[in-house]
Motif scaffolding. Structure first.
Motif: not given
Length: 104
Positions: A52-63, A81-86
């Motif tokens: 879902a993140f890749r579809r929405e932002h065009g890149a794999a999530p980076v934590f 692109a936004p960054r992810c965090m736990s």
């Protein structure tokens, strides 16, 4: 009284002439350029979230960790692109930012 008025007028004229020189100074490094972002989202690390993140932002999530997000904030770092965090790191970030706000 007349000398005071003339002095004030000369000082005002000198200050208005100097203002454009001050206006050309570069902004502080923590100010992000227009269109840049420093967004951090709370994400899960499962496959569905990654897709879902890749579809929405065009890149794999980076934590990132809370410390890395705070470092990016202090240095003015931005990303496309936004960054992810736990959830745990997000709680640490919110706690730290709340403590900063309480001090101010």
């Amino acid at each position: 009284m007349n000398r005071l008025t003339v002095s004030a007028a000369v000082l005002t004229l000198a200050a208005s002439a100097a203002m454009p020189a001050f206006a050309h100074q570069t902004p502080l490094p923590t100010r992000a350029p227009d269109g840049a972002q420093r967004v951090v989202m709370q994400c899960d690390s499962d496959d569905a979230t990654r897709r879902a993140f890749r579809r929405e932002h065009g890149a794999a999530p980076v934590f990132v960790t809370a410390d890395e997000a705070l470092q990016a904030r202090s240095t003015g770092q931005t990303w496309s692109a936004p960054r992810c965090m736990s959830a745990r790191e997000h709680a640490r970030l919110v706690s730290t930012l709340s403590a900063y706000a309480a001090v101010r």
